[in-house]
Design a protein around this motif. Structure first.
Motif, short mmCIF file in Angstrom:
data_model
loop_
_atom_site.label_atom_id
_atom_site.label_comp_id
_atom_site.label_asym_id
_atom_site.label_seq_id
_atom_site.Cartn_x
_atom_site.Cartn_y
_atom_site.Cartn_z
N ALA A 42 -4.38 2.07 -2.14
CA ALA A 42 -4.32 0.85 -1.84
C ALA A 42 -3.24 0.20 -2.71
O ALA A 42 -3.15 -1.05 -2.31
CB ALA A 42 -5.53 0.17 -1.69
N TRP A 43 -2.80 1.06 -3.72
CA TRP A 43 -2.09 0.09 -4.89
C TRP A 43 -0.90 1.20 -5.41
O TRP A 43 -1.28 2.08 -5.67
CB TRP A 43 -3.07 -0.45 -5.90
CG TRP A 43 -2.14 -1.29 -7.13
CD1 TRP A 43 -1.79 -2.42 -7.13
CD2 TRP A 43 -2.25 -0.43 -8.26
NE1 TRP A 43 -1.25 -2.64 -8.29
CE2 TRP A 43 -1.41 -1.67 -9.28
CE3 TRP A 43 -2.28 0.69 -8.94
CZ2 TRP A 43 -1.07 -1.40 -10.34
CZ3 TRP A 43 -1.83 0.78 -10.45
CH2 TRP A 43 -1.25 -0.29 -10.86
N ARG A 44 0.06 0.44 -5.63
CA ARG A 44 1.09 1.03 -6.62
C ARG A 44 1.74 -0.04 -7.28
O ARG A 44 1.80 -1.28 -6.96
CB ARG A 44 2.25 1.47 -5.88
CG ARG A 44 3.13 0.71 -4.85
CD ARG A 44 4.24 1.53 -4.11
NE ARG A 44 4.71 0.94 -3.23
CZ ARG A 44 6.04 1.52 -2.66
NH1 ARG A 44 6.40 2.63 -2.48
NH2 ARG A 44 6.59 0.40 -1.85
N PRO A 45 2.25 0.03 -8.51
CA PRO A 45 2.74 -0.97 -9.60
C PRO A 45 4.00 -1.64 -8.58
O PRO A 45 4.91 -0.95 -8.18
CB PRO A 45 3.17 -0.19 -10.62
CG PRO A 45 2.36 0.93 -10.54
CD PRO A 45 2.26 1.48 -9.31
N ARG A 46 4.21 -2.92 -9.21
CA ARG A 46 5.55 -3.40 -8.57
C ARG A 46 6.64 -2.99 -8.82
O ARG A 46 6.80 -2.31 -10.14
CB ARG A 46 5.18 -5.21 -8.94
CG ARG A 46 4.11 -5.91 -8.20
CD ARG A 46 4.30 -7.46 -9.00
NE ARG A 46 3.31 -8.12 -8.72
CZ ARG A 46 3.37 -9.05 -7.82
NH1 ARG A 46 4.58 -9.29 -7.12
NH2 ARG A 46 2.12 -9.79 -7.33
N GLN A 47 7.55 -2.92 -8.07
CA GLN A 47 8.87 -2.35 -8.51
C GLN A 47 9.86 -3.41 -8.55
O GLN A 47 10.91 -3.35 -8.77
CB GLN A 47 9.45 -1.31 -7.37
CG GLN A 47 8.49 -0.23 -7.28
CD GLN A 47 8.03 0.31 -8.52
OE1 GLN A 47 9.16 0.82 -9.24
NE2 GLN A 47 7.12 0.98 -8.67
N ASP A 48 9.47 -4.60 -8.17
CA ASP A 48 10.43 -5.79 -7.94
C ASP A 48 10.01 -6.96 -9.14
O ASP A 48 10.08 -8.19 -8.65
CB ASP A 48 10.45 -6.38 -6.57
CG ASP A 48 8.78 -7.04 -6.24
OD1 ASP A 48 7.96 -6.42 -6.92
OD2 ASP A 48 8.77 -7.73 -5.31
N LYS A 55 0.80 -1.19 -0.18
CA LYS A 55 0.03 0.02 -0.11
C LYS A 55 0.91 1.32 0.00
O LYS A 55 1.84 1.28 0.54
CB LYS A 55 -0.95 -0.02 1.12
CG LYS A 55 -1.77 -1.11 1.34
CD LYS A 55 -2.67 -1.12 2.66
CE LYS A 55 -3.60 -2.26 2.68
NZ LYS A 55 -4.18 -2.22 3.98
N THR A 56 0.47 2.34 -0.48
CA THR A 56 0.91 3.60 -0.50
C THR A 56 0.05 4.69 -0.38
O THR A 56 -1.15 4.46 -0.77
CB THR A 56 1.97 3.86 -1.81
OG1 THR A 56 2.43 5.15 -1.64
CG2 THR A 56 1.09 3.65 -2.96
N ASP A 57 0.25 6.05 0.05
CA ASP A 57 -0.49 7.07 0.34
C ASP A 57 -0.55 7.91 -0.92
O ASP A 57 -1.56 8.76 -1.28
CB ASP A 57 -0.15 7.76 1.44
CG ASP A 57 -0.45 7.17 2.71
OD1 ASP A 57 -1.25 6.25 2.94
OD2 ASP A 57 0.51 7.50 3.67
N ARG A 58 0.28 7.42 -2.02
CA ARG A 58 0.49 8.51 -3.31
C ARG A 58 0.44 7.29 -4.19
O ARG A 58 1.41 6.31 -4.29
CB ARG A 58 1.73 9.20 -3.08
CG ARG A 58 1.73 10.22 -4.37
CD ARG A 58 2.87 11.22 -3.93
NE ARG A 58 2.72 12.05 -5.25
CZ ARG A 58 3.62 11.81 -6.30
NH1 ARG A 58 4.37 10.31 -6.41
NH2 ARG A 58 3.74 12.49 -7.47
#
Length: 747
Positions: free
Chosen positions: A472-478, A452-455
């Motif tokens: 509630a979502w951000r793209p995968r970085q890994d 999760k992220t706030d931005r």
């Protein structure tokens, strides 16, 4: 408030005020109505049981007029209960209505060269449930008239009103009809309300008050039908296609007349409840631009829902609750008992939980602590209880907060107890059959919920109920960590696009938001493959034309790969994607000409079985990827690997983006066609402003390959995933539902 919506609301209020003011005037007389054989003796008003307000309003409207002899028209009207599209039994195929019609039937009423070019006259179209219900309602009116005592009856739909001067229009038209034909040879059918089909209606015997239509009248909301006309119509059944379309094909078999000007119109203070089966074809042909889809249902926030499927069933409850607008999280049957507190940690992301293997104490605690909680239990005639809800707990659930939903075909409409419990309207579409538990469409991996992220570090996403909130979502970085996949794919297609291939067809269509129409002339085959040319168009349907290909077959899961050199320039998008309608689902690769080092990955998800008319998504869940090179300079290989548990996007064999279940949408689960195109969006935000100096623009596809998914290991799905047993070219199905394969040999 949206200004457009605000002005629409003001217009509606003004309309209602104007009609209310007219009721203060003395009633007008319409001498065409009365007890004589040469008069209209009765009125039949088609009205749904669940719309009593419309019935009361229509009675008030009819009360503004008197028949010959002084009786108000409201005293002549009889209510005919309409067939409800929400009742699956009432909209099932019958001897009265054939739901399949053709594009040729449509083109007879309103010729359209673009429609015919796009789809051909033999294109089959299935009526919507609403159209079937409307047609059956009119057939019931005809039956009532055929066996009734009146020679002439006015049939009304409940959303009409009388225009200014309607009494004169009707009287003059009725006298002219009887004078022209004679009282014993009166009209079988007289239109009091209609819409000229795009100004193409053919008319004969035109006078100041009447004409005889040859073809080309839409709407069937106000007409006078004779007893002999009703008898003739009943002998001509079944009704094939929407009733206003079908009746045009019967003009030659009846004495049909129409007023020179409509005396009745549909009310302007409310939208139609109908869903028109021709609209998707009009949008694809470019005849209309439907614009962005409406926002989906918003059942979420009404309180917590716990549901359990009937034993051995597909995931019916998960699909049904999702169709109602809930964010649904399901649990595999083999999962260990879930502690209530752990399960509800994701509340706020999800508002419905299906097949949670809770113990007796947890369910009792939930009943006590959550007065907003509702409980839904799927049942069949073979099972009265579900293992996850022991008999003692099942009986102790509060009656007012629980419902047993029958899954048997003859047990009634399952939507009714479910919708009643949740205080939601009964949907117009069929209750879902569900999808195999092994696919786990609504399952959520804990790793995804933890990210999760706030931005939100990506483009805007849908606000539809099948997308997790941006916070509630951000793209995968890994993504590199997911490279050790163990999916096994089997070659299906390997198409060299330097020449035409039967595996792909050139499209003649478009879609809302696209400034170009697709034409076969927009594609050229050469040593570099299939080249799509986007150029200015003189057709007038859209300002531009281009080229597009679509696979002949549909696919469910697999690896889809293309060698592409996209077009360069602002306002240009080269697309390589999987797509379907009814419901709309899509997986995209979009290469942006305005940012040639960027690629857009996108997913659209709408729930339902095949044929469910849900297409609320209009932005999807896009994410831009930095490619690290200028994609327009040369060919590169772009691929999508689509499995029940994940989607991987690859460029030149390197994974650049990954999505899993509820990351942030469910994974599409229905068959889709593979597309390739070059287009120009209306959205400047997406692709920039088109520069006419760059036209014509070109993109090239050198090769397209498809591999179907045959086996899925633990890394691609669940350890209990049954994909290896039932997964094929046409998708993951239970053995009894397996469809014939349409696999093509490798080329």
């Amino acid at each position: 408030m949206n200004l457009r919506e605000g002005f629409g609301s003001l217009r509606g209020v003004s309309f209602r005020v104007a009609l209310a003011a007219r009721r203060l005037l003395p009633p007008k007389s319409i001498h065409a109505f009365g007890p004589g054989d040469d008069q209209i003796g009765a009125i039949l008003a088609i009205n749904l049981d669940r719309q009593p307000g419309r019935w009361r309003w229509l009675q008030q409207e009819l009360g503004r007029f008197r028949a010959q002899g002084g009786r108000r028209l409201s005293q002549l009207v009889e209510r005919l209960p309409a067939i409800d599209a929400r009742d699956g039994r009432e909209t099932a195929p019958t001897a009265d209505v054939d739901p399949i019609y053709t594009m040729g039937d449509q083109l007879f009423v309103q010729p359209d060269a673009r429609l015919e070019e796009c789809f051909g006259r033999d294109q089959a179209i299935r009526m919507s449930r609403q159209e079937i219900a409307v047609a059956r309602s009119h057939v019931e009116a005809w039956k009532r008239i055929a066996r009734g005592p009146h020679k002439y009856v006015l049939v009304l739909e409940d959303d009409v009103y009388f225009v200014h001067g309607a009494h004169r229009l009707i009287d003059q038209g009725w006298r002219a009809a009887l004078q022209g034909l004679g009282p014993d040879e009166g009209p079988h059918l007289l239109y009091l309300s209609y819409l000229d089909a795009g100004g193409t209606a053919e008319r004969a015997d035109v006078t100041a008050n009447l004409f005889r239509p040859i073809r080309g009248l839409w709407y069937f909301s106000g007409y006078v039908l004779s007893r002999s006309g009703a008898e003739r119509l009943l002998r001509m059944m079944p009704v094939v296609g929407p009733v206003d379309l079908w009746i045009n094909h019967r003009f030659g078999d009846l004495r049909v007349l129409a007023l020179s000007k409509s005396a009745l119109l549909q009310r302007g203070d409310g939208g139609s409840d109908n869903a028109y089966s021709i609209l998707p074809y009009l949008a694809r042909s470019g005849t209309v631009d439907a614009g962005p889809s409406p926002v989906g249902p918003t059942a979420g926030g009404r309180g917590l829902v716990l549901a359990w499927n009937a034993p051995g069933a597909t995931d019916v409850m998960g699909m049904a609750l999702s169709t109602l607008g809930y964010r649904v999280r399901t649990f595999p049957a083999e999962a260990p008992s879930n502690r209530l507190a752990t399960m509800l940690e994701s509340e706020g992301l999800f508002d419905a939980y299906v097949d949670a293997n809770l113990g007796d104490a947890a369910i009792e605690e939930l009943v006590r602590q959550r007065p907003d909680a509702r409980f839904v239990i799927g049942a069949t005639s073979q099972s009265s209880d579900h293992p996850a809800t022991p008999d003692r707990v099942h009986r102790s659930l509060p009656v007012a907060r629980s419902a047993v939903v029958p899954m048997d075909a003859l047990a009634g409409n399952p939507w009714e107890p479910l919708s009643h419990l949740l205080a939601l309207p009964v949907p117009d579409h069929a209750f879902p059959r569900g999808v195999s538990h092994g696919i786990g469409v609504f399952r959520a991996e804990e790793a995804n919920l933890a990210r999760k992220t706030d931005r939100l570090g990506t483009n805007k996403i849908d606000e539809s109920p099948w997308v997790l909130p941006p916070t509630a979502w951000r793209p995968r970085q890994d993504v590199s960590a997911t490279s050790a996949r163990a999916c096994e794919f089997t070659p299906c297609l390997n198409v060299d696009l330097t020449s035409h291939s039967a595996a792909f067809r050139a499209l003649t269509e478009t879609f809302p938001g696209n400034m170009a129409t697709f034409e076969p002339t927009g594609i050229e085959h050469s040593a570099e493959g299939a080249s799509f040319a986007l150029r200015k168009s003189a057709s007038g349907v859209r300002p531009l034309s281009s080229g597009a290909l679509a696979s002949t077959d549909s696919f469910t899961y697999g690896r889809f790969e293309a060698e592409i050199r996209p077009a360069r320039g602002s306002g240009l998008v080269t697309g390589f994607f999987l797509h379907r309608d009814l419901p709309r689902q899509e997986i995209d690769v979009e290469l942006l000409g305005s940012r040639p080092n960027r690629m857009l990955a996108n997913v659209y998800f709408n729930p339902g079985d095949e044929g469910t008319a849900i297409a609320y998504g209009y932005r999807g869940t896009p994410h831009e990827i930095d490619l690290g090179f200028d994609a327009t300079a040369d060919f590169h290989t772009y691929a999508v690997e689509w499995t029940p548990g994940s989607i991987h996007w690859l460029v030149d064999g390197r994974i650049v983006h990954v999505r899993s279940r509820w990351d942030p949408t469910p994974i599409p689960h229905l068959p889709m066609r593979l597309h390739a195109n070059l287009w120009s969006p209306r959205s400047v935000e997406l692709a920039g402003q088109l520069d006419d100096d760059t036209l014509p623009a070109h993109s090239a596809f050198r090769r397209i390959a498809v591999q179907t998914l045959d086996r899925v290991s633990e890394i691609c799905g669940d350890s209990a995933d049954p994909c290896s047993e039932h997964l094929g070219h046409e998708g993951l199905l239970e053995p009894a539902e397996q469809q014939p394969s349409t696999r093509q040999p490798a080329q």
